[in-house]
Design a protein around this motif. Structure first.
Motif, mmCIF file in Angstrom:
data_model
loop_
_atom_site.group_PDB
_atom_site.id
_atom_site.type_symbol
_atom_site.label_atom_id
_atom_site.label_comp_id
_atom_site.label_asym_id
_atom_site.label_seq_id
_atom_site.Cartn_x
_atom_site.Cartn_y
_atom_site.Cartn_z
ATOM 1 N N ALA A 123 7.848 37.000 -13.504
ATOM 2 C CA ALA A 123 9.104 36.511 -13.858
ATOM 3 C C ALA A 123 10.127 35.248 -13.161
ATOM 4 O O ALA A 123 10.644 34.659 -14.167
ATOM 5 C CB ALA A 123 9.727 37.765 -14.338
ATOM 6 N N SER A 124 10.415 36.190 -12.045
ATOM 7 C CA SER A 124 11.153 35.331 -11.078
ATOM 8 C C SER A 124 11.292 33.698 -11.253
ATOM 9 O O SER A 124 12.273 33.367 -11.107
ATOM 10 C CB SER A 124 11.702 35.851 -9.818
ATOM 11 N N TRP A 125 9.751 33.063 -10.883
ATOM 12 C CA TRP A 125 9.459 32.062 -10.877
ATOM 13 C C TRP A 125 9.865 31.463 -12.069
ATOM 14 O O TRP A 125 10.716 30.360 -11.916
ATOM 15 C CB TRP A 125 8.694 32.111 -10.229
ATOM 16 N N LEU A 126 9.806 31.953 -13.447
ATOM 17 C CA LEU A 126 9.837 31.757 -14.450
ATOM 18 C C LEU A 126 10.577 31.304 -15.078
ATOM 19 O O LEU A 126 11.175 30.620 -16.493
ATOM 20 C CB LEU A 126 8.256 32.278 -15.550
ATOM 21 N N LEU A 127 12.442 31.888 -14.677
ATOM 22 C CA LEU A 127 13.371 31.934 -14.971
ATOM 23 C C LEU A 127 13.976 30.620 -14.849
ATOM 24 O O LEU A 127 14.409 29.897 -16.384
ATOM 25 C CB LEU A 127 14.121 32.600 -14.480
ATOM 26 N N SER A 162 12.257 33.416 -22.011
ATOM 27 C CA SER A 162 11.452 33.842 -22.888
ATOM 28 C C SER A 162 10.526 34.374 -21.886
ATOM 29 O O SER A 162 8.790 35.505 -22.040
ATOM 30 C CB SER A 162 11.173 33.527 -24.632
ATOM 31 N N SER A 163 9.101 32.929 -21.686
ATOM 32 C CA SER A 163 8.015 33.715 -20.944
ATOM 33 C C SER A 163 8.586 35.256 -19.248
ATOM 34 O O SER A 163 7.773 35.439 -18.859
ATOM 35 C CB SER A 163 7.733 31.924 -19.852
ATOM 36 N N SER A 164 9.563 34.802 -19.162
ATOM 37 C CA SER A 164 9.883 35.581 -17.582
ATOM 38 C C SER A 164 10.344 37.134 -18.983
ATOM 39 O O SER A 164 9.498 37.962 -18.113
ATOM 40 C CB SER A 164 11.150 34.861 -17.010
ATOM 41 N N LEU A 165 10.699 36.923 -19.965
ATOM 42 C CA LEU A 165 10.575 38.341 -20.184
ATOM 43 C C LEU A 165 9.423 38.969 -20.671
ATOM 44 O O LEU A 165 9.158 39.963 -20.554
ATOM 45 C CB LEU A 165 11.139 38.824 -21.434
ATOM 46 N N LYS A 166 8.385 38.069 -20.933
ATOM 47 C CA LYS A 166 7.079 38.567 -21.490
ATOM 48 C C LYS A 166 6.055 39.382 -20.239
ATOM 49 O O LYS A 166 5.418 40.133 -20.289
ATOM 50 C CB LYS A 166 6.421 37.110 -22.228
ATOM 51 N N VAL A 167 6.618 38.848 -18.793
ATOM 52 C CA VAL A 167 5.839 38.511 -17.856
ATOM 53 C C VAL A 167 6.207 40.141 -17.656
ATOM 54 O O VAL A 167 6.020 41.490 -17.017
ATOM 55 C CB VAL A 167 6.601 37.763 -16.620
ATOM 56 N N LEU A 168 7.719 40.826 -17.920
ATOM 57 C CA LEU A 168 8.545 41.708 -17.283
ATOM 58 C C LEU A 168 7.681 43.064 -18.099
ATOM 59 O O LEU A 168 7.478 43.669 -17.995
ATOM 60 C CB LEU A 168 9.719 41.688 -17.858
#
Length: 393
Positions: free
Chosen positions: A152-156, A161-167
């Motif tokens: 999630a940190s990397w995708l920021l 939206s991708s980061s939140l999806k991972v969370l």
């Protein structure tokens, strides 16, 4: 020649292999020889994380070198396109090295992210980065909290939206409170720079509140969020409920911080609840172990501070007895500052503390504070003698 002889004697010394490969590539301009050396090294040192990462970096450097050469030669469009489609430029070799690395070192999230960090120093590595990130979606990481937060940190950097999806995926797949703790910490830092994400933060807060088993850390994070949003009464009721449910018994920094939050709320709100009684309840309910004397000392220091603020000096001496002498000094110094602010005789607190807790290295700084605050020459001499005695002089 010297390095090759050294390698024959010390084949397990990874730094020697890297030095030899570096010389072949940067000084001898031979990627072939450098690769040969690193491959030989991996046969001997197949589980060396640093060796894989440095080999990976070397291949990225070689790709960049070829790109630079192509630009200098100003190749025509057809040849340029052909080179772009070539496996060398697609990052196939670095990805093979990465795959070999995680086959040998397969469950280490931090190790995989070293390859991602290496990509940051080179352009056009998106395909390689995607390949590395996809490896963290393997079933072996399905319940790995660190893997979800790291992804999630990397995708920021590319897609919130991708980061939140991972969370969200992490919250669905990981049992227990740890993932909730890490998500709230992650969101707290994120919302600071991007307030539009506050609704998502609130969603995660509400999700954490529904957990049956909450850790002191999770209670602290929820409470800090509520306090930040001015929800004082709700926060107070939330903490009191968790105390009644025996969720604040472990001697942790987070436990102490939650009691601190509760005390600060009680000072803000008109309340029949005594701050001191709440803090004393914490002192009695926390399961202080043999290794938590320092934390207990810090907690009692806070209790003493609140007692003195409320003018409950009569309770201070009683509460000090909960601390073993080796850890009592912070509370004694707090008590002394109160005496000084109230213009009370330093001699009184000095005499009391020496008689109750003795003279030793556990209270040298307290004694020095007394010396600096005392004005009477004879009393200063007595205090100085105590300091000399405490230091073994």
């Amino acid at each position: 020649a010297f390095l090759m002889e050294a390698l024959q004697i010390h084949p397990k010394d990874v730094s020697l292999w890297l030095s030899a490969a570096s010389w072949e590539y940067f000084s001898n301009s031979s990627i072939k020889n450098a690769r040969t050396l690193l491959q030989r090294s991996l046969r001997v040192n197949s589980t060396s994380p640093n060796l894989y990462v440095e080999y990976f970096k070397l291949e990225l450097h070689y790709i960049q070198k070829l790109r630079g050469r192509r630009e200098i030669l100003q190749l025509d469009g057809v040849k340029s396109k052909k080179m772009m489609e070539d496996e060398t430029f697609s990052g196939a070799v670095p990805m093979i090295i990465f795959d070999q690395a995680i086959e040998k070192i397969n469950d280490d999230v931090e190790f995989r992210f070293k390859f991602l960090e290496a990509c940051l120093t080179f352009p056009q590595t998106e395909k390689i980065e995607s390949h590395i990130l996809s490896s963290l979606e393997h079933s072996s990481f399905k319940t790995n909290v660190t893997a979800y937060i790291a992804r999630a940190s990397w995708l920021l950097n590319t897609s919130i939206s991708s980061s939140l999806k991972v969370l969200n995926s992490g919250l669905s797949n990981c049992p227990g409170p740890e993932i909730h703790e890490e998500v709230l910490i992650f969101m707290s830092s994120l919302v600071t720079s991007n307030p539009s994400l506050s609704p998502h933060h609130l969603t995660y807060i509400n999700s954490a509140k529904k957990l049956n088993e909450k850790t002191p850390k999770l209670i602290r994070l929820i409470s800090e969020y509520k306090i930040l949003n001015g929800q004082y009464s709700e926060t107070k009721n939330f903490i009191l409920k968790e105390i009644d449910n025996d969720r604040l018994k472990s001697p942790e920094t987070d436990t102490i911080k939650v009691y601190d939050i509760l005390a600060s709320i009680c000072y803000k709100l008109p309340s029949s609840t005594s701050v001191i009684s709440l803090l004393e309840k914490g002192l009695h309910s926390i399961s202080w172990g043999s290794n938590s004397s320092k934390m207990k000392s810090e907690y009692v220091q806070r209790v003493v501070e609140y007692m003195l603020i409320e003018g409950s000096e009569d309770k201070v001496k009683k509460i000090l007895k909960y601390i073993e002498p080796p850890s009592i000094e912070p509370a004694l110094r707090t008590y002394l500052r109160y005496y000084i602010s109230e213009n009370k005789p330093v001699e009184d607190i000095y005499s009391y503390c020496v008689s109750e807790f003795g003279v030793g290295l556990h209270c040298v700084n307290f004694l020095r504070d007394c010396l600096n605050a005392e004005t009477d020459i004879n009393r200063r001499r007595r205090i100085w003698e105590s300091i000399v005695s405490a230091e073994g002089g």
